[in-house]
Scaffold this active site. Sequence first.
Site, PDB file in Angstrom:
ATOM      1  N   SER A 210       5.110   1.765  -1.597  1.00  0.00           N
ATOM      2  CA  SER A 210       4.928   0.595  -2.333  1.00  0.00           C
ATOM      3  C   SER A 210       3.534   1.075  -3.394  1.00  0.00           C
ATOM      4  O   SER A 210       3.074   2.129  -3.069  1.00  0.00           O
ATOM      5  CB  SER A 210       4.180  -0.565  -1.241  1.00  0.00           C
ATOM      6  OG  SER A 210       3.733  -1.632  -2.039  1.00  0.00           O
TER       7      SER A 210
ATOM      8  N   TYR B 288      -0.919  -4.028   5.298  1.00  0.00           N
ATOM      9  CA  TYR B 288       0.258  -3.703   4.696  1.00  0.00           C
ATOM     10  C   TYR B 288      -0.029  -2.262   3.839  1.00  0.00           C
ATOM     11  O   TYR B 288       0.603  -1.482   3.836  1.00  0.00           O
ATOM     12  CB  TYR B 288       0.807  -4.994   3.740  1.00  0.00           C
ATOM     13  CG  TYR B 288       1.957  -4.508   2.929  1.00  0.00           C
ATOM     14  CD1 TYR B 288       3.302  -4.689   3.556  1.00  0.00           C
ATOM     15  CD2 TYR B 288       1.988  -4.126   1.590  1.00  0.00           C
ATOM     16  CE1 TYR B 288       4.398  -4.366   2.757  1.00  0.00           C
ATOM     17  CE2 TYR B 288       3.146  -3.901   0.974  1.00  0.00           C
ATOM     18  CZ  TYR B 288       4.255  -3.813   1.640  1.00  0.00           C
ATOM     19  OH  TYR B 288       5.449  -3.488   0.751  1.00  0.00           O
TER      20      TYR B 288
END
Length: 256
Positions: free
Chosen positions: A147, A160
């Site tokens: 990501s 995250y």
Amino acid sequence: MSAQSIFSLQGRTALVTGSSQGIGESLARGLAEAGARVVLNGRRMEALETAAEVLRADGHEVDLLSFDVTDAEAVRAAIDGYEAESGPIDILVNNAGMQHRAPLEDFPAEAFERLMRTNVTSVFQVAQAVARHMIPRGRGKIVNIASIQSALARKTIAPYTASKGGVSNLTKGMAADWAGYGIQANAIAPGYFDTPLNAALVADPEFTGWIEKRTPAGRWGQLPELRGACVFLASDASSYVNGQTLFVDGGMSVTL
């Protein structure tokens, strides 16, 4: 080999975890369009069957393999069973993941642990199970979905961010351990994409305005824009690319 042929995935089989919708489903389509037989994975068989019907209607070869990527025994049994019954998995795309938002000071410990199991531990477990078959064959492709948060942080998603940083570094470790066996392990780091999971953010004018100002491309990414990177990393075109994280983010990660 011609420039066109090195991108072909004809005759190869690609397992994509978390591929009943969103990024996983789009990447599976891209791999199928490049010639691969795709193996869709998820926990809900009905959702996988729906996704498979659409791909098959377009003439693509599709298998289904439903298992929980966080369950090590289930992962191993599913991978070993598929290899024994259907043939080799040549390409693995580790896409399954989750998000949980909360201020870090209030982030529940159980949510942190669940997020790590889903986003990091599952990448290790599925890659290990597949690599154990790739190693004797002397070839294989692993593409992990990282990501933009592998490199950048935002409020309320610190765990995250940690998990996706872990995916990027685990990818380096896979390359260090397995490159000598003919396996290339790389990662794709998407920026902000218009997906079903981001629907509420896309619909939020304030957040979308921030995306448009913060991203040099001036817009959200569209799912088909991830397919080229995945096909590249899954094909012979990337035969000397290993341990890298390719950012597909409209330029967000390289600008202030």
